[in-house]
Design a protein around this motif. Structure first.
Motif, PDB file in Angstrom:
ATOM      1  N   ASP A  88      41.652   9.842  56.095  1.00 31.06           N
ATOM      2  CA  ASP A  88      41.065   8.517  55.879  1.00 31.06           C
ATOM      3  C   ASP A  88      41.266   8.117  54.410  1.00 31.06           C
ATOM      4  O   ASP A  88      41.807   8.886  53.607  1.00 31.06           O
ATOM      5  N   LEU A 107      39.175   7.730  52.004  1.00 27.04           N
ATOM      6  CA  LEU A 107      38.434   8.527  51.022  1.00 27.04           C
ATOM      7  C   LEU A 107      39.181   9.829  50.706  1.00 27.04           C
ATOM      8  O   LEU A 107      39.275  10.234  49.542  1.00 27.04           O
ATOM      9  N   LYS A 151      40.779  11.120  47.187  1.00 25.66           N
ATOM     10  CA  LYS A 151      40.493  12.443  46.598  1.00 25.66           C
ATOM     11  C   LYS A 151      41.794  13.150  46.227  1.00 25.66           C
ATOM     12  O   LYS A 151      41.896  13.760  45.156  1.00 25.66           O
ATOM     13  N   THR A 159      43.665  -0.724  53.732  1.00 20.46           N
ATOM     14  CA  THR A 159      42.208  -0.598  53.673  1.00 20.46           C
ATOM     15  C   THR A 159      41.704  -1.180  52.350  1.00 20.46           C
ATOM     16  O   THR A 159      40.618  -1.720  52.291  1.00 20.46           O
ATOM     17  N   THR A 192      40.646   0.185  49.651  1.00 19.87           N
ATOM     18  CA  THR A 192      39.510   0.834  48.993  1.00 19.87           C
ATOM     19  C   THR A 192      39.944   1.952  48.043  1.00 19.87           C
ATOM     20  O   THR A 192      39.168   2.371  47.195  1.00 19.87           O
ATOM     21  N   GLU A 194      39.524   1.794  43.879  1.00 20.52           N
ATOM     22  CA  GLU A 194      38.141   1.846  43.400  1.00 20.52           C
ATOM     23  C   GLU A 194      37.495   3.197  43.727  1.00 20.52           C
ATOM     24  O   GLU A 194      36.688   3.721  42.953  1.00 20.52           O
ATOM     25  N   GLN A 195      37.876   3.788  44.851  1.00 22.67           N
ATOM     26  CA  GLN A 195      37.373   5.137  45.172  1.00 22.67           C
ATOM     27  C   GLN A 195      37.902   6.154  44.148  1.00 22.67           C
ATOM     28  O   GLN A 195      37.174   7.032  43.700  1.00 22.67           O
ATOM     29  N   LEU A 245      35.860   8.669  41.625  1.00 24.98           N
ATOM     30  CA  LEU A 245      36.113  10.116  41.612  1.00 24.98           C
ATOM     31  C   LEU A 245      36.497  10.603  40.219  1.00 24.98           C
ATOM     32  O   LEU A 245      36.160  11.717  39.822  1.00 24.98           O
ATOM     33  N   GLY A 259      35.985  10.943  58.497  1.00 19.94           N
ATOM     34  CA  GLY A 259      34.689  10.686  59.126  1.00 19.94           C
ATOM     35  C   GLY A 259      34.784   9.617  60.193  1.00 19.94           C
ATOM     36  O   GLY A 259      33.908   8.773  60.314  1.00 19.94           O
ATOM     37  N   SER A 310      33.659   0.711  48.150  1.00 24.97           N
ATOM     38  CA  SER A 310      34.537   1.813  47.735  1.00 24.97           C
ATOM     39  C   SER A 310      33.800   2.776  46.816  1.00 24.97           C
ATOM     40  O   SER A 310      33.861   3.997  46.971  1.00 24.97           O
ATOM     41  N   ARG A 311      33.110   2.196  45.818  1.00 27.21           N
ATOM     42  CA  ARG A 311      32.332   3.051  44.900  1.00 27.21           C
ATOM     43  C   ARG A 311      31.259   3.821  45.666  1.00 27.21           C
ATOM     44  O   ARG A 311      31.057   5.014  45.462  1.00 27.21           O
ATOM     45  N   VAL A 352      32.276   6.998  47.731  1.00 28.40           N
ATOM     46  CA  VAL A 352      32.439   8.243  46.972  1.00 28.40           C
ATOM     47  C   VAL A 352      31.065   8.814  46.620  1.00 28.40           C
ATOM     48  O   VAL A 352      30.813  10.011  46.762  1.00 28.40           O
ATOM     49  N   THR A 384      33.066   7.984  54.858  1.00 30.47           N
ATOM     50  CA  THR A 384      34.265   7.179  55.083  1.00 30.47           C
ATOM     51  C   THR A 384      33.902   5.691  55.099  1.00 30.47           C
ATOM     52  O   THR A 384      32.735   5.329  55.256  1.00 30.47           O
ATOM     53  N   THR A 406      37.423  -0.611  57.228  1.00 28.79           N
ATOM     54  CA  THR A 406      37.613  -1.976  56.712  1.00 28.79           C
ATOM     55  C   THR A 406      38.299  -2.869  57.739  1.00 28.79           C
ATOM     56  O   THR A 406      38.785  -2.400  58.764  1.00 28.79           O
ATOM     57  N   ASN A 407      38.359  -4.164  57.405  1.00 24.97           N
ATOM     58  CA  ASN A 407      39.104  -5.161  58.191  1.00 24.97           C
ATOM     59  C   ASN A 407      38.594  -5.309  59.621  1.00 24.97           C
ATOM     60  O   ASN A 407      39.357  -5.604  60.532  1.00 24.97           O
ATOM     61  N   THR A 411      32.134   9.297  62.783  1.00 23.15           N
ATOM     62  CA  THR A 411      31.652  10.636  63.117  1.00 23.15           C
ATOM     63  C   THR A 411      30.790  11.106  61.945  1.00 23.15           C
ATOM     64  O   THR A 411      30.832  10.531  60.867  1.00 23.15           O
TER      65      THR A 411
END
Lengths: 258, 321
Positions: A94, A96, A100, A126, A128, A131-132, A136, A220, B103-104, B107, B112, B115-116, B145
């Protein structure tokens, strides 16, 4: 001034996309090319390093196979080196997990004054991951940057908004996501293409970066169904014989909007 | 865990919640349980409006002092969650601020993000969202999940906004903790580039131009027709990237989602990126030179021809109306 650019190698967007029927993930087994969205970040990084008068541009990328042709394109533009996290175990990761992995690859390169990514990829979008990654890496970030200038220990950014743009000042080191169209990506020269062949790309596995679980196990989320959307039927299509405009005017009159 | 505590990341402009916020609140309350709004800035002015769309409570950060909302709001949310009020699901709008905050937060919570999306469904403990892909031809449903909070981001206009008649939401302070190095970005000025006339994503008629117009100088034809029809002018990503018009005029996946009564696509071939932003329009008219262009597959009326020849004739014909 050292800049790390995140680049993604994607299936050619000009070809129709398809899902792998076994996994319901996007098929990425054909030839992969540099995502055009990323060529803007590479160009911006090269310009910033030029303006600073020293330093280099490095690349980080993640792929489920050892494909490097897209990275070679960025190296041919002028980047110095790259890290490719290439690992079949990454399939199904995913956003995230992707963040990582890329953040760890940035750390493997020893970090940088600036990390640059596109606002979103053209195939998964996605949007994201940049910014993720900032979170991190513990960095401040400015997303949707359309104009960037480094001044001393900070960066001045014009940040695109829905209504126009904001001016933002950000301390370095930082992460930026850049919009398409901010700069004109250069075409690799013949000399650049030849030089790119011998520039180093370090290939590592997710486990080398100390990241697990990845792929399906780390995501997830689980795709539970794939269905066809109700198709919108095509209407009347006519060749313009010089009077085609009357059809449009009549259509608008019929709707009573004129 | 049934779903009984839902948050909506609320956006407020000049004291009023945005349409997108009201859409998400409406959907959130249909899922059952308690709905709370979470917003940047001062909550007092918006509390009544947020309450009338179903928010029982509004968490407000107070003035951000020029900090960008992404890291600031996410940190404030994390502090509330750590303080004991942990939602099962948080709904975000698919726009700049929504994306940055989610997004922030993903983490900070190690969760998870999906989006969209255009739909969400709750069945017992399980939360699923639906995303259109390949230009909207295929719908993918994905189930979260693991444990919540589940983070889901929705495209504008996915849901209708309907008031619930609820009373004023209770304002609860959710101050931003010290951001350390991550708080290094500060906004110093804001510029608005939008043109006059109706707003692109609210206009009843939208006329959009693309590469088929040949060059930037011909975009005036699109603006003229839009003005004649009292509509808004839009653009494909191709001509925004080429610098003909500002980004605020872009219609598509990375631009605005529009659902007008009439959408007129001028010299736009219909890339997936563009179609997802306009295929919900009630009526679609397309003018394009290439009769194989995908836009003709969804147009109610398609004219295969040169936009530079057809457009001036329409404009002339409408001058007497």
């Amino acid at each position: 001034m050292n800049v790390i650019v995140c680049v993604k190698q994607i299936p050619d967007p000009a070809l129709p996309g398809a899902l792998d029927p076994a996994t319901n993930t996007l098929k990425r087994d054909g030839k992969l090319i540099l995502d055009e969205s990323d060529s803007y970040g590479v160009e911006m990084a090269l310009q910033l390093v030029d303006a600073a008068g020293g330093g280099e541009v490095s690349l980080v990328s993640m792929a489920p196979n050892g494909e490097v042709s897209g990275m070679r394109t960025a190296l041919a533009m002028g980047a110095a080196k790259g890290v490719l996290v290439s690992d079949p175990a990454l399939q199904g990761s995913d956003a995230l997990t992707t963040a990582k992995v890329l953040a760890a690859a940035v750390q493997r390169l020893g970090g940088a004054d600036l990390v640059i990514a596109a606002t979103e990829s053209s195939d998964g979008y996605t949007g994201t991951v940049p910014e993720q990654m900032a979170e991190l890496l513990g960095l401040p970030s400015v997303t949707f940057a359309k104009k960037v200038a480094v001044e001393g220990s900070s960066v001045k950014v014009q940040r695109q908004t829905e209504a126009g743009y904001d001016e933002v000042t950000c301390s370095l080191p930082a992460l930026l996501s850049v919009t398409a169209g901010v700069v004109e990506p250069r075409y690799p020269s013949f000399k650049g293409i030849m030089a790119a062949k011998s520039k180093p790309i370090e290939e590592v596995k997710a486990a080398d970066l100390g990241i697990s679980p990845v792929g399906w196990a780390g995501a997830g989320q689980q795709i539970t169904s794939v269905a066809q959307a109700e198709a919108r039927a095509a209407g009347e299509v006519i060749e313009d014989d010089g009077e085609g405009f009357t059809k449009i005017v009549a259509f608008l009159e019929n709707l009573k909007v004129i | 865990m049934a779903v009984n505590n839902i948050w909506v990341f609320a956006q407020v402009s000049n004291g009023a919640p945005t349409t997108g916020t009201l859409e998400l609140l409406t959907k959130a309350r249909s899922l059952g349980g308690t709905v709370s709004a979470f917003m940047a800035g001062d909550g007092a002015a918006a509390a009544a409006a947020l309450g009338s769309y179903g928010a029982a409570k509004v968490y407000a950060t107070g003035d951000l002092g020029g900090k960008l909302p992404g890291v600031a709001v996410a940190s404030a949310m994390k502090a509330v969650i750590d303080g004991g009020d942990s939602p099962d699901v948080i709904l975000f709008p698919q726009n700049y601020e929504g994306r940055d905050v989610v997004s922030r937060l993903s983490v900070k919570l190690d969760r998870t993000v999906l989006t969209n999306n255009v739909e969400i469904a709750v069945s017992g403990d399980s939360v699923s969202v639906t995303t259109p892909i390949f230009g909207g031809n295929t719908l993918v449903t994905t189930t979260f999940t693991g444990s919540g909070p589940h983070l889901a981001v929705f495209r504008p206009k996915s849901f209708a906004a309907e008031a619930s008649g609820g009373g004023e939401a209770a304002v609860v302070a959710a101050p931003v903790p010290d951001l350390g190095a991550t708080g290094g970005a500060t906004m110093t000025a804001s510029h608005v580039e939008e043109s006059t006339g109706p707003k692109l994503d609210e206009a009843d008629i939208v006329v959009s131009g693309g590469r088929g117009l040949g060059d930037a100088g011909n975009y005036g034809l699109v603006e003229t027709l839009a003005k004649q029809l009292k509509g808004a002018a839009g653009a494909s990503r191709a001509i925004v990237d080429a610098g003909w018009v500002p980004y605020s005029m872009q219609v598509g996946q990375t631009g605005k989602v529009v659902k007008p009564n009439v959408y007129i696509a001028v010299g736009i071939s219909g890339a997936t990126q563009h179609m997802v932003g306009m295929k919900g329009s009630k009526h679609i008219i397309a003018i394009n030179k290439d009769k194989e262009a995908p836009i003709f597959g969804i147009a109610d009326l398609g004219i295969v021809g040169d936009a530079l020849k057809v457009m001036p004739k329409i404009i002339e014909a409408l001058q007497g109306k």
